[in-house]
Scaffold this active site. Structure first.
Site, PDB file in Angstrom:
ATOM      1  N   LYS A  59     -69.151  35.850  -4.632  1.00 29.48           N
ATOM      2  CA  LYS A  59     -68.600  37.171  -4.952  1.00 29.48           C
ATOM      3  C   LYS A  59     -69.053  38.205  -3.913  1.00 29.48           C
ATOM      4  CE  LYS A  59     -66.551  35.137  -8.148  1.00 29.48           C
ATOM      5  NZ  LYS A  59     -66.932  34.792  -9.503  1.00 29.48           N
TER       6      LYS A  59
HETATM    7  C1  LIG Z   1     -66.735  34.029 -10.785  1.00 29.13           C
HETATM    8  C2  LIG Z   1     -65.796  34.310 -11.878  1.00 29.13           C
HETATM    9  C3  LIG Z   1     -66.180  34.282 -13.230  1.00 29.13           C
HETATM   10  C4  LIG Z   1     -67.507  33.760 -13.718  1.00 29.13           C
HETATM   11  O1  LIG Z   1     -68.595  34.234 -13.095  1.00 29.13           O
HETATM   12  P1  LIG Z   1     -69.941  33.380 -13.098  1.00 29.13           P
HETATM   13  O2  LIG Z   1     -70.926  34.387 -12.603  1.00 29.13           O
HETATM   14  O3  LIG Z   1     -69.736  32.238 -12.167  1.00 29.13           O
HETATM   15  O4  LIG Z   1     -70.213  32.962 -14.484  1.00 29.13           O
HETATM   16  C5  LIG Z   1     -65.260  34.652 -14.188  1.00 29.13           C
HETATM   17  N1  LIG Z   1     -64.024  35.008 -13.867  1.00 29.13           N
HETATM   18  C6  LIG Z   1     -63.597  35.038 -12.590  1.00 29.13           C
HETATM   19  C7  LIG Z   1     -62.203  35.476 -12.313  1.00 29.13           C
HETATM   20  C8  LIG Z   1     -64.461  34.667 -11.564  1.00 29.13           C
HETATM   21  O5  LIG Z   1     -64.019  34.673 -10.310  1.00 29.13           O
END
Ligand SMILES: *Cc1c(COP(=O)(O)O)cnc(C)c1O
Length: 385
Positions: free
Chosen positions: A191
């Site tokens: 992210k």
């Molecule tokens: C990364 C992501 C999540 C979940 O995040 P985590 O920190 O990996 O639990 C949920 N929704 C979307 C669209 C994502 O890209």
């Protein structure tokens, strides 16, 4: 005479890579030596900084961006017998959390241009059991917040924004997270900023934040020196201070990172235009160089092109790529619950052919040019051999 030096190999370009500076690494080492490594002062400090960032709203951090959504649904009282409207084009976490709290996901098809859920379809999906909507800002491109909130208000629904990918994106000049109902962000390493694993939930009231703390850690409420009470079934979702220290080093760099991502996205559009992407039948993302944080740059391949072959050819040329995502309703778990091929044709078509190209702050314009040259070359040669 010595042999001429071999041409320096171009290093492999991964799909993505976090940028962690030395100051942050030194800070992490300091936390490790401090004698307090799990949730503590760094978690509190990160929550304070995030709250400031989100315009003073209550924020709590957790060990994922998945549990944040599950907890938001629990705080909103969503459970058995309830329905939650969402998109079939997302990371499966988005709908798994709906199942996790005992509710039923109600998918609506996407707008193939934005690749986000089609807001025109929401009102038709609302039933007396509907309690909430979980919109996703795929690749960082924000869903229309004005329309979304107008629909929710009209029908008395809660919104849990899955803003996992849209940290730093804006809607009409306002930061995603600074307005709205529940807003969930992920700090996974892919992210735009990371805490290794982790996430945060932005809420509206202090009462919600107190409840979020209970769901975060076994439902425990402490009072005085020795008092402890448990009223709700909480989980084990707290973030460590080590992870929070990573986040404290990342947050001040968010705007710089996103600026770099935008610049690289612009370079992608320029290079694709120069290489005739449209004539090759390549679908490009919405060219929003203002509101999106460019979490990903995703193309949609022509339907006749085999995606796995393109990915293999990119890999052979030293370029990583990824699939974000297969359609959720076609996973075995969801098929068992009744969904099938043809339920959401627009999402299915995009999910079959979508491809994520490398995009991260440490990339250069030359990297972008190389990706575009290689990809358009592969498409030109496709089916000719
Ligand atoms: C990364 C992501 C999540 C979940 O995040 P985590 O920190 O990996 O639990 C949920 N929704 C979307 C669209 C994502 O890209």
């Amino acid at each position: 005479m010595s042999a001429p030096a071999a041409a320096a190999a171009v290093p492999y370009l991964p799909l993505t890579r976090p940028t962690l500076d030395e100051e942050t690494i030194a800070g992490v080492v300091e936390v490790l030596r401090s004698g307090w490594i799990t949730s503590g002062p760094n978690v509190k400090a990160l929550e304070g900084k995030l709250s400031e960032y989100f315009g003073g709203r209550p924020v709590r951090v957790f060990n994922s961006g998945t549990c944040t959504m599950e907890i938001a649904l629990r705080i909103a009282g969503v459970g058995a017998g309830h329905e939650v409207i969402t998109t079939p084009l997302s990371w499966v976490a988005t709908s798994n959390v709906i199942l996790e709290v005992g509710a039923r996901p109600v998918f609506v098809d996407i707008d193939p241009v934005t690749r986000n859920l089609d807001l025109d379809l929401i009102e038709g999906a609302i039933t007396p059991a509907t309690r909430a909507i979980i919109p996703v800002d795929l690749a960082g491109l924000p869903v229309d917040r004005d329309r979304l909130h107008a629909i929710a208000k009209k029908h008395g629904l809660r919104i849990v924004e899955d803003a996992a990918q849209s940290m730093g994106s804006t809607w009409n000049g306002k930061r995603i997270g600074a307005t709205g109902d529940f807003v969930s962000v992920s700090f996974h390493p892919n992210k735009n900023i990371t805490t290794i694993e982790g996430g945060c939930l932005v809420m509206t009231t202090e009462a919600e934040a107190k409840l979020a703390e209970q769901y975060r850690l076994q439902g425990v409420v402490r009072s005085g020196l020795d008092g402890m009470e448990v009223e709700v079934v909480g989980g084990k979702f707290n973030l460590t201070d080590v992870a929070a220290r990573v986040g404290l080093g990342q947050l001040p760099r968010l705007e710089e990172f996103n600026g770099k991502r935008r610049e690289l996205a612009r370079a992608y559009f320029e290079a694709f235009a120069a290489h005739g992407a449209a004539a090759l039948g390549l679908g490009l993302p919405v060219a929003d160089l203002v509101q999106s944080n460019w979490h990903m740059f995703q193309v949609v391949l022509p339907p006749a092109v085999k995606r796995a072959e393109v990915m293999a050819a990119l890999h052979a040329a030293g370029i990583g790529s990824g699939v974000h995502y297969p359609a959720i309703h076609l996973f075995a778990l969801y098929r068992r619950l009744g969904w099938k091929e043809g339920d959401f044709p627009k999402a299915e078509a995009v999910c079959r052919s979508i491809l994520t190209l490398p995009l991260f702050p440490a990339m250069t314009r030359a990297d972008v040019t190389r990706v575009v040259e290689v990809l358009t070359g592969i498409l030109l040669g496709h089916g000719k051999s």
